[in-house]
Design an enzyme around this catalytic site. Structure first.
Site, PDB file in Angstrom:
ATOM      1  CG  ASP A 144       5.848  -7.006   8.613  1.00 54.29           C
ATOM      2  OD1 ASP A 144       6.893  -6.340   8.751  1.00 54.29           O
ATOM      3  OD2 ASP A 144       5.089  -7.306   9.553  1.00 54.29           O
TER       4      ASP A 144
ATOM      5  CG  ASP B 241       0.854  -2.908   9.855  1.00 55.79           C
ATOM      6  OD1 ASP B 241       1.674  -2.238   9.193  1.00 55.79           O
ATOM      7  OD2 ASP B 241       0.024  -3.662   9.334  1.00 55.79           O
TER       8      ASP B 241
ATOM      9  CD  GLU C  13      -9.260  -1.781   6.396  1.00 56.25           C
ATOM     10  OE1 GLU C  13      -8.414  -0.899   6.650  1.00 56.25           O
ATOM     11  OE2 GLU C  13      -9.189  -2.501   5.397  1.00 56.25           O
TER      12      GLU C  13
ATOM     13  NE  ARG D   5      -0.894  -5.300  -0.522  1.00 57.20           N
ATOM     14  CZ  ARG D   5      -1.681  -4.225  -0.480  1.00 57.20           C
ATOM     15  NH1 ARG D   5      -2.495  -3.962  -1.486  1.00 57.20           N
ATOM     16  NH2 ARG D   5      -1.665  -3.410   0.557  1.00 57.20           N
TER      17      ARG D   5
ATOM     18  NE  ARG E 266      -7.944  -5.432   4.713  1.00 55.06           N
ATOM     19  CZ  ARG E 266      -7.729  -5.444   3.401  1.00 55.06           C
ATOM     20  NH1 ARG E 266      -6.893  -6.292   2.877  1.00 55.06           N
ATOM     21  NH2 ARG E 266      -8.355  -4.592   2.626  1.00 55.06           N
TER      22      ARG E 266
ATOM     23  CB  THR F 149       2.503   0.651   6.083  1.00 59.24           C
ATOM     24  OG1 THR F 149       1.133   0.519   6.507  1.00 59.24           O
ATOM     25  CG2 THR F 149       3.380   0.233   7.228  1.00 59.24           C
TER      26      THR F 149
ATOM     27  CG  ASP G 139      -2.370   0.019   8.286  1.00 55.60           C
ATOM     28  OD1 ASP G 139      -3.184   0.957   8.303  1.00 55.60           O
ATOM     29  OD2 ASP G 139      -2.490  -0.970   7.541  1.00 55.60           O
TER      30      ASP G 139
ATOM     31  N   GLY H  81       0.825  -1.211   0.000  1.00 55.40           N
ATOM     32  CA  GLY H  81       0.000   0.000   0.000  1.00 55.40           C
ATOM     33  C   GLY H  81       0.856   1.257   0.000  1.00 55.40           C
TER      34      GLY H  81
HETATM   35  O1  F6P Z   1      -2.102   0.922   3.791  1.00 59.10           O
HETATM   36  C1  F6P Z   1      -2.534   0.031   4.748  1.00 59.10           C
HETATM   37  C2  F6P Z   1      -3.958  -0.338   4.516  1.00 59.10           C
HETATM   38  O2  F6P Z   1      -4.640   0.834   4.522  1.00 59.10           O
HETATM   39  C3  F6P Z   1      -4.633  -1.290   5.489  1.00 59.10           C
HETATM   40  O3  F6P Z   1      -5.158  -0.732   6.641  1.00 59.10           O
HETATM   41  C4  F6P Z   1      -5.696  -1.908   4.642  1.00 59.10           C
HETATM   42  O4  F6P Z   1      -6.042  -3.133   5.123  1.00 59.10           O
HETATM   43  C5  F6P Z   1      -5.027  -1.995   3.302  1.00 59.10           C
HETATM   44  O5  F6P Z   1      -4.090  -0.955   3.270  1.00 59.10           O
HETATM   45  C6  F6P Z   1      -5.951  -1.946   2.135  1.00 59.10           C
HETATM   46  O6  F6P Z   1      -5.242  -1.581   0.971  1.00 59.10           O
HETATM   47  P1  F6P Z   1      -5.485  -2.160  -0.471  1.00 59.10           P
HETATM   48  O7  F6P Z   1      -6.944  -1.991  -0.745  1.00 59.10           O
HETATM   49  O8  F6P Z   1      -4.621  -1.308  -1.330  1.00 59.10           O
HETATM   50  O9  F6P Z   1      -5.091  -3.585  -0.468  1.00 59.10           O
END
Ligand code: F6P
Length: 324
Positions: free
Chosen positions: A103, A129, A223, A72, A171, A125, A127, A11
């Site tokens: 990660d 995380d 989320e 990804r 998430r 990121t 998050d 992301g």
């Molecule tokens: O960038 C992190 C994040 O916002 C998470 O909180 C979320 O789960 C994820 O990205 C969703 O991103 P995408 O829709 O690009 O997979």
């Protein structure tokens, strides 16, 4: 080493451009050849690679997203994909790789390092995380974006004497939710890391607030929790049905991922980018750059990937005290 490739993966996050700029300029400053790889590891497999100069990264420090774009990449998780990426890296003369991401991107980098390339990871990121680092590039900007939205929601919640449910990103992690819950004065904060009882921790908390003279209420829904119990709109309806208090839901969504990075994100990204390249130049590799006790440090990639990170329980305790 003579040449470094840089890519962003996973992301996007505000501040990634500041990191790319720092990586590229530091490399050039030290006499290295620098390459930008587009769309994450895909660019390495498809040869979507071009040489970058100090000027290629002008006028990007203030921009959200990533000029290199991101993705990804499934193919990169296979032996075949990595072989392809390795032969292209050789063709371009790239002998080290700086990966800006989370990660999943580090796992790719670690596996790819077995093919002989030197890797360096930068935490990017919103998050926050990434276990090995106290801080990740983009986190501060995202929190400020959420804060701005929540303040606006609070204005209208006050005017109508309503309860508002705000769903924020995260998430797998509730760092944004927890900090925003405190900064925005939420009554209820729902995090993926913490069990809760629907009746006691949500409904009774809101009713108790009303009995204490509150006229409007904020519920922060991460989320990761929304995926289990339903999103902000669904929760708003349940809260309204069970409390009789008018309730509205808002899902902030991708607005949280964009925007011009804050000073903190630009400075951290810049410092991390310089550190990553200077370590590579000095022969140190297969490391992750991280923040530890507010200092920029580096850790072994395997060690970094074996670590875990919890939410700040002291902040959780504060939120209980401050939300009465
Ligand atoms: O960038 C992190 C994040 O916002 C998470 O909180 C979320 O789960 C994820 O990205 C969703 O991103 P995408 O829709 O690009 O997979």
């Amino acid at each position: 080493i003579k040449s470094i490739g840089v890519l962003t993966s996973g992301g996007d996050a505000p501040g990634m451009n500041a990191a790319i700029r720092a990586v590229v300029r530091t490399g050039i400053y030290h006499g290295l050849k620098m390459f930008g790889i587009r769309k994450g590891y895909n660019g390495l497999i498809n040869g979507d690679i071009s040489e970058l100069t100090a000027r290629s990264v002008s006028d990007i420090i203030h921009r959200g997203g990533t000029i290199l774009q991101t993705a990804r990449c499934k193919e990169f998780t296979t032996e075949e994909g990595m072989q392809k990426a390795m032969s292209l890296s050789r063709a371009f003369g790239i002998d080290a790789l700086v990966v800006i991401g989370g990660d999943g991107s580090y796992r790719g980098a670690r596996d790819f390092s077995k093919f002989g390339i030197k890797v360096m990871g930068l935490p990017g990121t919103i998050d926050n995380d990434i276990a090995c680092s106290e801080y990740t590039i983009g986190y501060d900007t995202a929190m400020n974006t959420v804060q701005d939205a929540l303040d606006k929601i609070r204005d209208t919640a006050y005017s109508h004497e309503r309860c508002s449910v705000l769903e924020v990103m995260g998430r797998r992690a509730g760092h944004i939710a927890l900090n925003i819950g405190i900064a925005g004065g939420a009554e209820v904060i729902l995090l993926p890391e913490k069990e809760f009882d629907f009746d006691k921790d949500i409904i009774r908390k809101i009713v108790q607030g009303r009995n204490n003279g509150k006229k409007n209420y904020i519920i922060i829904l991460a989320e990761g929790v929304a995926e289990k119990i339903g999103g902000a709109l669904e929760l708003a309806k349940k809260v309204e049905d069970l409390t009789g208090i008018e309730t509205r839901g808002t899902v902030l969504g991708y607005i949280q991922r964009g925007g011009s990075p804050t000073v903190r994100d630009r400075v951290v990204a810049s410092a991390m980018g310089v550190k990553a390249v200077e370590l590579l130049k000095d022969g140190v590799y297969n490391r992750i750059i991280a923040v530890n006790e507010s200092k920029i440090v580096d850790l072994d990639i395997d060690e970094a990937l074996s670590m875990t990170k919890d939410i700040d329980h002291e902040l959780l305790r504060l939120s209980e005290i401050l939300s009465i």
